[in-house]
Design a protein around this motif. Sequence first.
Motif, PDB file in Angstrom:
ATOM      1  N   GLN A 172       0.854  -1.186   0.000  1.00 34.24           N
ATOM      2  CA  GLN A 172       0.000   0.000   0.000  1.00 34.24           C
ATOM      3  C   GLN A 172       0.895   1.243   0.000  1.00 34.24           C
ATOM      4  O   GLN A 172       1.912   1.290   0.706  1.00 34.24           O
ATOM      5  CB  GLN A 172      -0.923   0.032   1.218  1.00 34.24           C
ATOM      6  N   PHE A 173       0.496   2.226  -0.807  1.00 35.16           N
ATOM      7  CA  PHE A 173       1.237   3.471  -0.921  1.00 35.16           C
ATOM      8  C   PHE A 173       0.311   4.629  -0.551  1.00 35.16           C
ATOM      9  O   PHE A 173      -0.826   4.691  -1.000  1.00 35.16           O
ATOM     10  CB  PHE A 173       1.758   3.679  -2.349  1.00 35.16           C
ATOM     11  N   ALA A 180       0.650   8.851  -0.370  1.00 32.57           N
ATOM     12  CA  ALA A 180       1.536   9.984  -0.663  1.00 32.57           C
ATOM     13  C   ALA A 180       0.761  11.277  -0.583  1.00 32.57           C
ATOM     14  O   ALA A 180      -0.427  11.332  -0.903  1.00 32.57           O
ATOM     15  CB  ALA A 180       2.165   9.827  -2.055  1.00 32.57           C
ATOM     16  N   LEU A 238       6.033  10.014   0.915  1.00 31.79           N
ATOM     17  CA  LEU A 238       5.493   8.711   0.534  1.00 31.79           C
ATOM     18  C   LEU A 238       5.690   7.721   1.665  1.00 31.79           C
ATOM     19  O   LEU A 238       6.782   7.606   2.220  1.00 31.79           O
ATOM     20  CB  LEU A 238       6.194   8.206  -0.729  1.00 31.79           C
ATOM     21  N   THR A 265       5.151   3.641   2.459  1.00 31.95           N
ATOM     22  CA  THR A 265       4.947   2.332   1.842  1.00 31.95           C
ATOM     23  C   THR A 265       4.903   1.279   2.937  1.00 31.95           C
ATOM     24  O   THR A 265       5.752   1.267   3.837  1.00 31.95           O
ATOM     25  CB  THR A 265       6.080   2.006   0.853  1.00 31.95           C
TER      26      THR A 265
END
Length: 875
Positions: free
Chosen positions: A397-398, A400, A424, A426
């Motif tokens: 999953q990201f 940002a 970001l 992660t």
Amino acid sequence: MRRWLRRLGWSLVTSLVLLTALVVAAPWLLKPTLNQWANQALQLSGLGQGKVHIRRWSWYQLHIDRLHLTLVDGSQLQLNDLRLNYRPLALLQGEFQQLRIARLSVQQASAQLTQAAQRQAQRSGAALLQRQLDIPPLQQWLQVPLGRIQIDRLNFNNAHVSSDLKASFDDGLWRLHGAIQLDNAPLPWQLEAQLQIGGAWLLLLSEQQQRLLQWHGHIAQQEGRTELEIQQFADLALLRQRLPALESLPIDDLQGNILLSLPNQARLPDDIQAQASWQLNSNRIELTDGALPPNQWQLSLDKRNREGWQAQLSSARQQGHYQQAQFSWLPKLQLHCHSDLNQCTLNGQQQLHWQQTGVEVSATLASSGDWNSSDGLTLQLPLQLQAQWQTQENNLQFDAHGQWQLHWHPDQGMALQSTKGLALTTVGQLQGWQLPPWRSQWLADLQLQCQPDCQLTSPLQLSWQPVTLVQPDAALTTEFPLLAGHAHCQWAARQSPWLAHCQLTAALAQSQWQGWQLADNQLQAELMLSPQQLQGQLNWRAGQGALQLHADVRQQYAGEGHIQWYLKPTELAHPQLNLNQWRSLTGVQWLAGQVSGQGWLDWQANGQLHPDTTLRLTGVSASYDNRVAIEGWHGFAALRRQQQQLQLQAQLSGDQLNPGIALTDSLLRLGAQLTPIDINQPWHGLEYITAELHEGRTRLLGGSVRIPEARFDSRKDINAFGIVVDHIELQQLAALEAKAQVNASGVMDGVLPIVIGPQGPSIPAGKLFARAPGGKLQVQSQASAALGSSHDGVAMAMNLLSDFHYHQLESDIRYQPDGALNLGLLFAGNNPAFFNGQATELNINLDYNLLDLLHSLRVTQNLVEELEQKYQPQR
């Protein structure tokens, strides 16, 4: 008196006749002067250089034969056969009967000459917005003091457009119609433009009765205001086929309605009231690997009194597909401007959703900004992005978010900057690895200037925080702690041959893999980018600098490149490298020695690899599997490509190799040909191996063993070669079994055939011979006495061997891959104390397991422990 009156009468009559004749002839008499004045007036007007010729001037008609004028921008204007008809009495009232022009031609100058005129037009347009506009009554500015106007041919030509038109005004109707030819269009377009005294108007462009563009509407005036109604239509699909500039426009047609209202005495643009709406339709758009379905855009514009301008652009959610992905996009844009158009506020939002197998991305780009005529445009561009990558083995999953600021000014150019860049985070699983929340920062302190060329005035930056990768399902601890690191790229100045200079620093702390300790690692990279290639330097350190490797890299964008590397001498037993932590897996315990190397790897655009690599070993001492002691070994190996094979040349020499029986002063020189399955991807495996042993020798038991020549081919089930045994001392051979208390003298020579098969090495029929004149064999031990007491025949043999003088000794040797060793001994000689020294022949068969024998010798001699103690102070 009468005579005087008669003369006075005749004088008056004569004067009147002469005056009438003069008035009638005045136009003809003044025509030369009028031609001269007309040309002088052209020179003084500032319009340009020109010449006019008046052919006829009477009380009823003005006939200009020709007029030629070169305007200030270089354009040419030419008029032929102008006839203006009028009545003398009506002329006094400013009225004319008819104006007819046979031909009016305008040849526009090149683009370079018209730039000044264009700038002047822009300044005039800007000035119009700064002053009051007086709109006369419609009938006043549409009516002309002419009953009829007719232009038979109206030509306008430039580098891109030529026209052949007609213009007229008759019965309250202004009309312009004819053909227009574009330089890149195969067929001419038809133009129809009309304006009626009543206010109705039309502008139509068509091609062979196909409507391309149409504007029509009505102009009305009432109660001191002027209203302009406009209805628009454009077939952009047809125009896109005919105009290359519109080829990439995705809109198929446009329809709009506009209503403008302003007082007859107005200040622009404050006093304009506007209501407008446009509808833009697009059909299905085919992409290379996907498509966009039909869609509809709505654009609206509203301004009422001095409340300001309101504009909005929106559409329904757009959906499409690309390859195996489905995506949707929802744009929205709002604009508010002050009534004087000196200041505007912009608000926009873009929502994007992308989904395909295992991948889902949602992004929101919001924008807000201000524009004013003095400071230009300033936009705030916040970004929110969420993405997920999910497969059977991966789930990441990201998240940002970032903030950018864009500033634009017509004189200062454009600037894009961001202080914190894009943050970001992660998290998830990757190929069985658990990734906790990992935070990185992209493009912090970004500054981009465009005036007009774009240039980065600050480096592009990337930084990340520490994170530990863990394999939760591993049987033993497996984790890799990634330390904080950063990378940045500085774009070079315009005159530099390089585009960018980039640096990278990354590091791993001491790690574990399946419970095994791994040394710390650091990587530093410095890269230079040019328009043709990438080149740079890499420095890799491990074990707090115990291992250091330097590499120079060059990669052409066309595909070819190379890497040249150098490995500094590295202590294999250095405690920081943790190589001995792997002893239970590799079986090797390093005690001393260094490894170093250098090499070159070249690759071509077609994928061909050409390695040229050399590794060196210096003073290596180690133990293998607690069974073999290795001391004082040196060597090198060189690997190169030759056609479709990899050529390996190697040499090894060492002081001692002791698996239980010491091999000293050893030397091996060999060459091998490795044939990979794919020469350009040798890591996928080897198809076969061929090897040649050029030289092999060692010292063993006081003698020597050498291999004159040997060849090996992995495609054969059986490979064989011979070993030459020379001057093996029986005394040292007997000393291997000290408990047997055997004394022997003499030396032996022979040849041993070695066969390598699927099960391993074997000796089918080896033969050793004692060298003349022979020697002695004395067996005197408690074990031999015990054997003699058990049987009379054995007792006789033990007595014979107690002091046996032999002149012939032969040994048949057979060895199996499982370690089984069979010795068939033939002795010929005598014992002086036995049967008065009578000659005797004795045959003895001995069966051993060589592997067990070597193990017992190792235990007896304590080889590995002694070697470790020898190098213990050095570790």
